[in-house]
Design an enzyme around this catalytic site. Sequence first.
Site, mmCIF file in Angstrom:
data_model
loop_
_atom_site.group_PDB
_atom_site.id
_atom_site.type_symbol
_atom_site.label_atom_id
_atom_site.label_comp_id
_atom_site.label_asym_id
_atom_site.label_seq_id
_atom_site.Cartn_x
_atom_site.Cartn_y
_atom_site.Cartn_z
ATOM 1 C CE1 TYR A 69 1.966 -9.097 1.601
ATOM 2 C CE2 TYR A 69 3.429 -7.227 1.240
ATOM 3 C CZ TYR A 69 2.206 -7.833 1.080
ATOM 4 O OH TYR A 69 1.209 -7.185 0.390
ATOM 5 C CE LYS B 281 -0.224 -7.830 4.018
ATOM 6 N NZ LYS B 281 0.130 -6.484 3.473
ATOM 7 C CB VAL C 60 -1.197 -6.202 7.174
ATOM 8 C CG1 VAL C 60 -0.478 -4.911 6.768
ATOM 9 C CG2 VAL C 60 -0.466 -6.856 8.349
ATOM 10 C CB SER D 24 -0.932 0.018 1.214
ATOM 11 O OG SER D 24 -1.813 -1.082 1.185
#
Length: 306
Positions: free
Chosen positions: A143, A172, A214, A55
């Site tokens: 991630y 994540k 997240v 993001s």
Amino acid sequence: MARDYSEIKAKLRGSITPVITPFKANHEIDFDKFAELIEFQLENGTHGISVTGTSGEPSSLTIEEREQVMEKAAKTINGRVPFVPGTGSTNYQETMRLTKKSEEIGADAAMVIVPYYNKPNQRALYKHFKTVADSVDIPIIIYNIPGRTAQNLHVDTLAKLNEDCPNIIGVKESNKDFEHVNRVLLKCGRDFLLFSGIELLCYPMLAIGGAGSVSATANVLPGKVAQMHDAWFEGDVETAQKLHYELMELNDVLFKDTNPAPVKAALGMMGKIEPVLRLPMDVPSEELQEEIQQTLEKYGIALQYA
């Protein structure tokens, strides 16, 4: 003697918002707006802050800019909630530099993405993450986002990393394969931190023992996303389910174009930022922007534009 990571693992729970990187009209980073976005998150009950993840448009930032964003975030947060910057890159040396930087500035953990574009095999992924983890004392959250990296970190590879690297404490998973994420906790243990990076799986991952999420949507409605987690952890399943479904329409519209373009459009409509992206990213179509506006109005979000 190995460091005890139990305290930080207990803290890293709930909604960790992946804050976007705002730009000015001239495409420079707007650090004042960035600090305001973090304050907006903290005022609305967000449980943690992440920056320079998907993001935050890390591939549109120079390494120096990523370090500046991380430093500004650490200073602004000032220990009020856990801070987990994204430090991964497709380049190994950049990943090492940024992960060591996160340790230097006192981040609570570093989030290291599966290298994108390169498509390393599982043996290479193991070597990459182990080398990074062994080089620092800071906790590492891997991630895994196959849709962006073109490679999926297999559960067995992750389990071996968890076994061999005490500071790899979680993952994540932006992974729509729900069987895969179930097997993460089966293989890595129930105390391994599992965070959802898929908005519609934030609640279901809590139900199987996940630590939180997240979620890009938390940039727009941080309070509701945090409340869903609070309700779950307080044992109020009915409220958690209700908020899960309440958020679904917003989740859907914010991912009708590549993240974070719709999120930035929404924040622009809310008067939080100038909705500027750096090429090769660009703003959503006029049709999608109209749909985003209508959706925000349905949620009772005040629109004022930056």
